[in-house]
Scaffold this motif. Structure first.
Motif, PDB file in Angstrom:
ATOM      1  N   THR A 316       0.818  -1.222   0.000  1.00 21.09           N
ATOM      2  CA  THR A 316       0.000   0.000   0.000  1.00 21.09           C
ATOM      3  C   THR A 316       0.848   1.267   0.000  1.00 21.09           C
ATOM      4  N   LEU A 317       2.137   1.155   0.312  1.00 23.47           N
ATOM      5  CA  LEU A 317       2.995   2.341   0.258  1.00 23.47           C
ATOM      6  C   LEU A 317       3.072   2.906  -1.157  1.00 23.47           C
ATOM      7  N   LEU A 318       2.947   2.024  -2.148  1.00 24.11           N
ATOM      8  CA  LEU A 318       2.956   2.501  -3.529  1.00 24.11           C
ATOM      9  C   LEU A 318       1.730   3.350  -3.841  1.00 24.11           C
ATOM     10  N   THR A 319       0.669   3.163  -3.038  1.00 20.05           N
ATOM     11  CA  THR A 319      -0.528   3.981  -3.237  1.00 20.05           C
ATOM     12  C   THR A 319      -0.221   5.451  -2.971  1.00 20.05           C
ATOM     13  N   ALA A 320       0.641   5.708  -1.984  1.00 19.89           N
ATOM     14  CA  ALA A 320       1.019   7.100  -1.698  1.00 19.89           C
ATOM     15  C   ALA A 320       1.703   7.719  -2.907  1.00 19.89           C
ATOM     16  N   ARG A 321       2.533   6.933  -3.580  1.00 20.76           N
ATOM     17  CA  ARG A 321       3.189   7.443  -4.790  1.00 20.76           C
ATOM     18  C   ARG A 321       2.155   7.725  -5.877  1.00 20.76           C
ATOM     19  N   ALA A 375       7.820   9.910   1.887  1.00 24.05           N
ATOM     20  CA  ALA A 375       8.849   9.867   0.841  1.00 24.05           C
ATOM     21  C   ALA A 375       8.271   9.378  -0.478  1.00 24.05           C
ATOM     22  N   ALA A 376       7.395   8.365  -0.411  1.00 28.80           N
ATOM     23  CA  ALA A 376       6.760   7.857  -1.630  1.00 28.80           C
ATOM     24  C   ALA A 376       5.874   8.918  -2.263  1.00 28.80           C
ATOM     25  N   GLY A 377       5.184   9.687  -1.434  1.00 32.29           N
ATOM     26  CA  GLY A 377       4.359  10.779  -1.961  1.00 32.29           C
ATOM     27  C   GLY A 377       5.185  11.823  -2.681  1.00 32.29           C
ATOM     28  N   ILE A 378       6.379  12.128  -2.154  1.00 31.82           N
ATOM     29  CA  ILE A 378       7.270  13.097  -2.817  1.00 31.82           C
ATOM     30  C   ILE A 378       7.695  12.569  -4.187  1.00 31.82           C
TER      31      ILE A 378
END
Length: 466
Positions: A316-321, A375-378
């Protein structure tokens, strides 16, 4: 009253958008999303496939590798064929092949057939991007720059959704449904495409350059096979398989360039491979694919290895990206005519590099999950800023060969991603602390993006529509 399909007789640089462009955009977007989802959806099912088919681990991994290789191989080929024989014809053929291969994948009883049918599925999926890009450009006339920027931003989103969708399907059904869900969607896609996508006017009839196509295919196949052998066989740079494959790739590549320089009508014109316009963008796409696609494939593994985050949470961290990318991409598309290509590319590359650097640093005052999500969002914001510009850059130099250029762009990016993943996984397998080693790899990816910035200054800038 139902819409009547029309034949587009306008040249590629026609100014007037066509009436059903939004319907066509939606249709080809479905195709691109399906192809990109299938690139990563199988990753969550590898254990189930291995157990159900009693398959060796290396052959199970080839269900992912062969899909990437097949797409790399077919993208430039499909782009050239679409320009020469009509994009609708190639697009429909790709949709039929993708759907039938998906059905076959769901019915196999051994791993070897699954790899074969995944290769066929990759040929269909890889043909979507270049042909659909050309179709979108034809439909939107003077707005083609915005449409192409928005359309090609869909591909990374599918890559993010793949593992999430795959995890849900494997949890509640089985790995076979991962492929089976493509069948009704593919049939709908074929019917809609046949009904609404107008026939494009093929390029002037010319004898197809079979020798050039074969040499290009052999160059890509041997080169990428050698690179993937590093990761799949736990081999080193002096491994005989790797060295032999790379030497063959260099030989075939030399023969391909020599043939393209001498042929009257080469399969891929040499001017699309070199020079200040196309050559620099090919180099940028290779390095960008290595940094961004390589990072995306390895990010969940990093969260698990270094911080012990559970696999579902790591995915789910990739969702932030994806959220960061979606929020910015639309704005970046509509600002392109004012900003040109260089400024958003440089700004985006720097933001992605900053996000990767933050990931490599230990969390300060936050939980590891929150730190990595920020960081993924950035990185997602940086991708949303840079992708529309990099997708459009150089298209205005040859608007009559949009599909071929889009195919080469996809080939170089996917090649870079495979190189990065294969080399990084090889290094991780020899590391005493894979989590820290992967943090160091993110710093290297960030350095690669910084290396791209000077190249970006050589890209022919463009403002306004083309």
């Amino acid at each position: 009253m139902t819409a009547t399909p029309r034949t587009s007789t306008a040249p590629p640089d026609a100014d007037e958008p066509l009436p059903h462009r939004r319907i066509v955009f939606g249709i080809v977007s479905i195709a691109l999303l399906m192809a990109s989802i299938d690139q990563t959806i199988v990753a969550t099912a590898l254990t189930a496939i291995q157990h159900d088919l009693d398959a060796p681990l290396n052959w199970s991994g080839w269900t992912i590798t062969i899909y990437a290789l097949g797409q790399i191989l077919v993208m430039p080929v499909a782009g050239r064929l679409g320009d020469q024989f009509g994009r609708k014809r190639i697009f429909l053929g790709a949709a039929v092949l993708f759907t039938l291969a998906s059905l076959a994948c769901s019915l196999v009883d051994n791993i070897y057939l699954l790899v074969v049918f995944r290769a066929l599925q990759a040929i269909g999926g890889g043909a979507f991007m270049p042909t659909a890009t050309g179709i979108v450009a034809e439909q939107f006339g003077r707005d083609r720059d915005r449409a192409v920027g928005m359309f090609t931003s869909i591909f990374p989103i599918g890559g993010v959704l793949g593992p999430i969708i795959g995890g849900v399907i494997v949890t509640y059904w089985s790995w076979r449904e991962i492929f089976l869900v493509n069948v009704p969607a593919g049939l709908l896609l074929i019917l809609l495409a046949a009904r609404f996508i107008p026939r494009s006017t093929p390029a002037k009839a010319a004898r197809i350059d079979l020798v050039g196509a074969a040499l290009l295919a052999l160059t890509i196949l041997t080169g990428m096979y050698g690179i993937t052998s590093l990761g799949s066989r736990d081999a080193g740079p002096l491994d005989p398989v790797f060295l032999t494959a790379e030497v063959l790739a260099l030989v075939f590549g030399f023969l391909f360039v020599r043939h393209a320089n001498r042929a009257a009508s080469p399969f891929i014109p040499v001017r699309l491979l070199r020079g200040r316009g196309f050559g620099v963008m090919n180099a940028i796409n290779l390095l960008y694919g290595a940094a961004v696609l390589g990072f995306g494939a390895l990010f969940p593994l990093y969260a698990e290895a270094r911080y012990g985050i559970q696999p579902l949470q790591a995915g789910t961290l990739l969702t932030a990206r994806a959220v960061g990318m979606i929020c910015v991409a639309g704005l970046a598309v509509f600002a392109l005519r004012r900003t040109g290509y260089r400024a958003p590319m440089i700004g985006g590359f720097l933001l992605v590099a900053a996000g990767m650097t933050v990931m490599a640093i230990a969390p300060h005052g936050l939980t590891p999950y929150a730190w990595l999500a920020i960081a993924a969002g950035i990185t997602g914001i940086g991708m949303g800023l840079s992708i529309p510009a990099s997708n459009n850059a150089s298209l205005q130099l040859a608007p009559d060969q949009i599909s071929a250029i889009a195919g080469l762009r996809g080939m170089f990016r996917q090649s870079g991603g495979i190189i990065a993943v294969s080399v990084t996984t090889t290094l991780l397998s020899h590391s005493a602390n894979p989590g820290i080693a992967q943090a160091h790899s993110f710093v290297v990816f960030a350095a690669v993006l910084l290396l791209i910035v000077p190249f970006t200054l050589l890209v022919p800038d463009h403002r306004g529509s083309w």
